[in-house]
Every structure is written in structure tokens, then in C-alpha cells.
Design an enzyme around this catalytic site. Structure first.
Site, mmCIF file in Angstrom:
data_model
loop_
_atom_site.group_PDB
_atom_site.id
_atom_site.type_symbol
_atom_site.label_atom_id
_atom_site.label_comp_id
_atom_site.label_asym_id
_atom_site.label_seq_id
_atom_site.Cartn_x
_atom_site.Cartn_y
_atom_site.Cartn_z
ATOM 1 N N ARG A 300 50.508 50.152 48.427
ATOM 2 C CA ARG A 300 50.920 49.428 49.634
ATOM 3 C C ARG A 300 50.091 49.848 50.842
ATOM 4 O O ARG A 300 49.729 49.009 51.683
ATOM 5 C CB ARG A 300 52.407 49.667 49.900
ATOM 6 C CG ARG A 300 52.909 49.064 51.217
ATOM 7 C CD ARG A 300 54.396 49.250 51.380
ATOM 8 N NE ARG A 300 54.827 48.876 52.709
ATOM 9 C CZ ARG A 300 55.001 49.711 53.725
ATOM 10 N NH1 ARG A 300 54.761 51.016 53.553
ATOM 11 N NH2 ARG A 300 55.413 49.290 54.898
ATOM 12 N N SER A 315 55.931 44.851 53.295
ATOM 13 C CA SER A 315 56.864 45.943 53.033
ATOM 14 C C SER A 315 56.934 46.196 51.528
ATOM 15 O O SER A 315 56.176 45.606 50.746
ATOM 16 C CB SER A 315 58.257 45.592 53.581
ATOM 17 O OG SER A 315 58.782 44.467 52.879
ATOM 18 N N ASP A 358 71.184 42.838 57.445
ATOM 19 C CA ASP A 358 72.163 43.228 58.452
ATOM 20 C C ASP A 358 71.731 42.637 59.785
ATOM 21 O O ASP A 358 70.683 42.999 60.322
ATOM 22 C CB ASP A 358 72.257 44.749 58.536
ATOM 23 C CG ASP A 358 73.242 45.199 59.595
ATOM 24 O OD1 ASP A 358 74.331 44.601 59.691
ATOM 25 O OD2 ASP A 358 72.925 46.147 60.353
ATOM 26 N N GLN A 387 63.305 36.906 57.781
ATOM 27 C CA GLN A 387 63.706 37.980 58.680
ATOM 28 C C GLN A 387 63.647 37.537 60.136
ATOM 29 O O GLN A 387 64.522 37.901 60.938
ATOM 30 C CB GLN A 387 62.823 39.205 58.447
ATOM 31 C CG GLN A 387 63.103 39.906 57.125
ATOM 32 C CD GLN A 387 62.050 40.929 56.750
ATOM 33 O OE1 GLN A 387 60.968 40.970 57.343
ATOM 34 N NE2 GLN A 387 62.331 41.756 55.755
ATOM 35 N N SER A 408 69.786 44.455 47.498
ATOM 36 C CA SER A 408 70.231 44.930 48.810
ATOM 37 C C SER A 408 69.514 46.225 49.133
ATOM 38 O O SER A 408 69.695 47.227 48.446
ATOM 39 C CB SER A 408 71.747 45.151 48.809
ATOM 40 O OG SER A 408 72.170 45.704 50.042
ATOM 41 N N ASN A 409 68.687 46.191 50.168
ATOM 42 C CA ASN A 409 67.895 47.363 50.537
ATOM 43 C C ASN A 409 68.648 48.198 51.564
ATOM 44 O O ASN A 409 68.285 48.271 52.739
ATOM 45 C CB ASN A 409 66.532 46.924 51.076
ATOM 46 C CG ASN A 409 65.572 48.084 51.215
ATOM 47 O OD1 ASN A 409 65.835 49.182 50.742
ATOM 48 N ND2 ASN A 409 64.452 47.842 51.867
ATOM 49 N N GLY A 433 68.126 52.523 47.418
ATOM 50 C CA GLY A 433 68.291 53.619 48.361
ATOM 51 C C GLY A 433 67.014 53.905 49.134
ATOM 52 O O GLY A 433 65.987 53.257 48.951
ATOM 53 N N HIS A 461 80.566 42.455 33.724
ATOM 54 C CA HIS A 461 80.759 43.019 32.385
ATOM 55 C C HIS A 461 81.373 42.012 31.403
ATOM 56 O O HIS A 461 81.501 42.316 30.216
ATOM 57 C CB HIS A 461 81.643 44.266 32.466
ATOM 58 C CG HIS A 461 81.273 45.306 31.463
ATOM 59 N ND1 HIS A 461 80.274 45.134 30.521
ATOM 60 C CD2 HIS A 461 81.768 46.563 31.233
ATOM 61 C CE1 HIS A 461 80.172 46.211 29.776
ATOM 62 N NE2 HIS A 461 81.069 47.096 30.188
ATOM 63 N N ASP A 465 76.349 43.432 28.925
ATOM 64 C CA ASP A 465 76.723 44.752 28.437
ATOM 65 C C ASP A 465 75.834 45.819 29.068
ATOM 66 O O ASP A 465 74.808 45.524 29.690
ATOM 67 C CB ASP A 465 76.643 44.818 26.906
ATOM 68 C CG ASP A 465 75.278 44.391 26.376
ATOM 69 O OD1 ASP A 465 74.265 44.964 26.825
ATOM 70 O OD2 ASP A 465 75.226 43.488 25.521
#
Length: 491
Positions: A300, A315, A358, A387, A408-409, A433, A461, A465
Site C-alpha cells: 500500500r 486505504s 460512522d 465516504q 465493518s472496519n 480490528g 448458523h 457451518d
């Protein structure tokens, strides 16, 4: 008794206004203050105090402009901004107001040429589908559609794929472009768009004006493919901030009222209540792992300057999204949906991968369409657009619907592991994370600095599986730990 000439002077005096009436042989006006009787030849009148009462009477027709069905089962919206006020003149396709549903913000445009006489709602009021939005005074001589037809054109979104119907064909333009055309009295139907799908861009409007006025405009900047620099040439290094970022609390004035406050659940928060309530019916299966992004971080850093030359911010998310799409090709059950009766599974052909954002309006999840046919750079361009619109609260319905898989970052805010909640009707979601520099061992048993990111998956589920989720995660992980391996599977 007035002569015909005197009657004409009196009737057409600018200080006196008499309501228009249909022509006939004899017409009577009976008022409490006067009685008038006239025929074709003469006008006779008698009065108590005054002959006529002067007043300003409008000859236009008032049309109630109703909020039409926006779709997606939406029955009410919140009025966020008015672009007009009472007394303003509007033309067809002019922006009237911006409203926000529980899915997106849309711009309502005018169907008529006329004058705004009444706004039925204030800012932040709830407007209902089928109810009057504004009253518009139009020229009665031009006629008006039937009562059932007195509704606005389909609402337009603040997005790149904004549509409007002009002269029987579909025109693509953003609200900003439409406003620029309106300010310069330009009909969009007369302009040939140079954007994607013949979309009309701002440069098209400016070039059209230049042809009309003879002005010479500078060429519009375009994304040019820049070849990579030679090894002998120095690549400008992006500034690195190695210092640990300390969270800074947001300073807000402390106000203690001493009273509880109750507010209605509206907008995106209302959509989240509905979606999360439906998600409670899904039995979630969780799976977590860590990914070594050392090679991806280096790649990157090499590609960032090239992307910036094309005007795009690069990014890590485009790589995460593309790797997920490559994994979905091998495990299509993760890109499926289960019907309400749990009888049928629909495998989605398109990889419309959502990205949780967010914003000031709350949590929103726009999605990048057809990732399976997009390059990493294409995904970066689309993410930049989403964005920008998300920050401005201008995402359209098409951007926020149709998702098939979500990432989801959460790491951009903080944290390592999470327990993401599936967005129905999707069947899987991943939470990313933050990237940390941690000590790890290489194949020779030597300690080195590794760029480690944790990932947490949730799957439905009922149809997925644990082994399937683990195999998908391992494949996704392998693409990111060895970015060059993605080249073998890129379309």
C-alpha cells in the site's frame, strides 16, 4: 348609470380588481356593501357606502404538491432542509426540499412552474406519503393535471446516479449539476453527457456555456493511468506518524437542565432499530482470527503515491473488499440470503459488499456494487465517493440497499475483536480490528515486527457451518498476507 366607455375605465383600473366571470348576457354581483347589475349594453348599480372594495386577488390556481411514494415501503420522512420559501418562484425540476427516510436522503423536485404559496412542514417535521408538501400557484390558463396526477416527479437522491425524466428520455445528473443548469437557464435535455452512462457532469455544463459565450475553459482534470516509477527514481514517501495517537475527548459545553428529555426515534436510528430487531431471529456463529498484514502494508505504501496522482485516496479497505469477493467466489453460500420461511436459499450473482460507516446521522452501511468485476482501484474510487456522500449525509437509496455481504472496519476507531451483528437478509459479516505492530516469529524462529490485524466473523448458523466460515476466513487471510497471490485470481 355608466356608459360602456366609463365602465371599461373603471373595470380595468389598476386600483380596482373584480373577479373574472364567464361571459353571459346578464351577471349579478350581490354583496353586503353593494349591488351591481349589468348587461351587454350598460351597467347599473346602487350602493350603501362604497361601490367596490379594492383588494389584490390572484388569478392563478393553487395546486397541492403531494409527497409521492418513495419506494422501499417508506410511509414517512423527515424534512431536513427547504430549498424554497413562501413567495419564491420555481420551475420544473427545481429542488424543493431534502427529506430523509430511514434508508436515505432524497431531494424532492418540482413538477410545475409557479410560485410557492405555502410550506406544510417545518424543518425536522415528519412528512407523510400522499399528504401535501407545498402549495404552488400556477398559471390557470395553462391548465393542470387531474387531482390524481398532482404529485411530484420521482424523488431524486443526492448521488451520482440521480435520474430525471426529460422529454421522454432519462437524464443522469447530480443535484449540483441540475442547480448549475438552472442558474444558467440551460435545459439538460440539450446537453450530451460525457460521464458514465452518459451522465451529465459539471464540465459538460461549463463547456456548453463556453460554446455559447465563446469563452475558453481549461481542460477538466481526468484520472490518467500513470506508469510506475523506475527503481532509480525516488518515490515520494508518505509522511509516517509513528507516535501513538492519544484519544482527545470532544469538548462540549456541559449543560445541566435537571429534566429528562424524550426524543422520537427517527432517520437512520429508526432503520437500525428495525434491522437489529430482525437480526435477533438469526442464530449467530462467531469465528475470529489474526492476519499478518506486513506485506500488504508495504504494498500500500508503494501504491499510495500512484493513487494520489489519479486523485484517489487508497486505504486498506479496497484490498479487504476485493479479497472478500475472491473468497465469495469459492464459498458462494456466504453471499446468499434465506427466505423468511427458511425454505429457500438465494445465491446472489453480484457481490455488493457493504462498508459500515460512522456518521453524524448514525450508523449507515452503503455498499460497493459488483465487486467481483471491479479492480482494487475501482473499489477505492467508489469508496471515496461513498465516504464523501456519507459525511455530507447525501447517500441515496441505491447506495444503501442491495447489499449481499458486509465488512465493518471498527479498527479505525479502536479495538481488536468485536461481535458483529448480521444485517438481514445477508448471512455473514466481518469486523476488522485495528492494525498493531506486534512481535511474531518467522519460519526460522526469529522475532520480527509484524503488522497484525484481528478479524471477527459472524455467520447465520442456520445455513452456514463453522467449517465453511473457517475455510473462507483462511482463504481471505491468505490473499491479504500474500497480496501477490490475488493476481492469480483477479478477473
Amino acid at each position: 348609470l355608466l356608459s360602456e366607455e366609463s365602465f371599461r375605465k373603471f373595470y380595468f383600473s389598476p386600483q380596482v380588481c373584480i373577479h373574472r366571470v364567464r361571459s353571459c348576457s346578464s351577471i349579478r354581483f350581490i354583496k353586503s356593501k353593494y349591488v351591481c347589475v349589468f348587461d351587454k349594453s350598460a351597467l347599473k348599480f346602487s350602493h350603501q357606502q362604497r361601490l367596490f372594495r379594492t383588494s389584490a386577488v390572484s388569478c392563478g390556481q393553487i395546486v397541492q404538491f403531494k409527497l409521492s411514494d418513495i419506494g422501499e415501503g417508506i410511509t414517512e420522512v423527515t424534512v431536513k432542509e427547504w430549498y424554497v420559501k413562501e413567495g419564491d418562484s420555481v420551475s420544473q425540476f427545481d429542488s424543493i426540499c431534502e427529506v430523509q427516510s430511514d434508508k436515505a436522503s432524497v431531494t424532492i423536485t418540482s413538477r410545475y412552474d409557479g410560485i410557492i404559496r405555502k410550506l406544510h412542514y417545518s424543518i425536522d417535521d415528519i412528512a407523510f406519503v400522499g399528504k401535501p408538501l407545498v402549495d404552488i400557484e400556477i398559471d390557470a390558463s395553462k391548465g393542470v393535471a387531474s387531482e390524481e396526477d398532482v404529485v411530484e416527479t420521482p424523488p431524486m437522491s443526492h448521488e451520482e446516479h440521480t435520474h430525471q425524466e426529460i422529454k421522454g428520455h432519462k437524464t443522469l445528473a447530480t443535484p449540483a449539476v441540475r442547480r448549475l443548469a438552472m442558474e444558467n437557464n440551460i435545459k439538460l435535455s440539450e446537453i450530451v453527457g460525457t460521464g458514465k452512462d452518459n451522465r451529465i457532469l459539471k464540465e459538460d455544463i461549463l463547456n456548453y456555456l463556453a460554446k455559447q459565450t465563446g469563452a475558453i475553459l481549461p481542460p477538466s482534470p481526468k484520472a490518467e493511468i500513470v506508469p510506475p516509477l523506475r527503481k532509480t527514481e525516488a518515490v515520494p514517501a508518505a509522511p509516517k506518524d509513528k507516535a501513538h495517537k492519544i484519544p482527545v475527548p470532544v469538548s462540549r459545553p456541559i449543560a445541566f437542565s435537571g429534566k429528562d428529555r424524550t426524543e422520537p426515534v427517527t432517520g437512520f436510528q429508526k432503520a437500525m432499530v428495525k434491522t437489529m430487531s430482525a437480526a435477533l431471529k438469526i442464530p449467530h456463529f462467531g469465528y475470529s482470527d489474526e492476519v499478518d498484514l506486513t506485506q500488504l502494508v508495504q504494498l500500500r505504501e508503494e501504491l499510495k503515491p500512484l493513487a494520489e496522482m489519479r486523485g484517489v485516496k487508497l486505504s486498506f479497505m479496497p484490498f479487504f473488499i476485493k479479497a472478500a469477493s475472491l473468497g465469495l467466489l469459492q464459498y458462494p453460500i456466504l453471499n446468499a440470503s434465506l427466505d423468511e420461511n427458511c425454505q429457500n436459499v438465494t445465491y446472489k450473482a453480484s457481490h455488493n459488499i457493504g462498508v459500515a460507516m460512522d456518521t453524524e446521522q448514525g450508523l449507515i452501511v452503503p455498499n460497493v456494487k459488483n465487486v467481483q468485476v471491479c479492480s482494487v482501484f475501482d473499489i477505492a474510487v467508489e469508496l471515496n465517493r461513498l465516504q464523501s456522500l456519507g459525511s455530507a449525509g447525501q447517500l441515496g437509496t441505491s447506495d444503501l440497499t442491495g447489499g449481499t455481504f458486509t465488512l465493518s472496519n471498527i479498527g479505525t476507531i479502536g479495538g481488536t475483536y468485536a461481535k458483529p451483528v448480521i444485517l438481514p437478509p445477508e448471512v455473514a459479516i466481518g469486523a476488522l480490528g485495528k492494525i498493531q505492530v506486534l512481535p511474531r516469529f518467522n519460519g526460522k524462529g526469529e522475532v520480527f515486527k509484524a503488522q497484525i490485524m484481528n478479524v471477527s466473523w459472524s455467520a447465520d448458523h442456520r445455513i452456514i457451518d463453522g467449517a465453511t466460515m473457517a475455510r473462507f476466513s483462511n482463504l481471505w487471510k491468505s490473499y491479504l498476507e500474500s497480496p501477490a497471490s490475488m493476481l492469480l485470481d483477479l478477473k
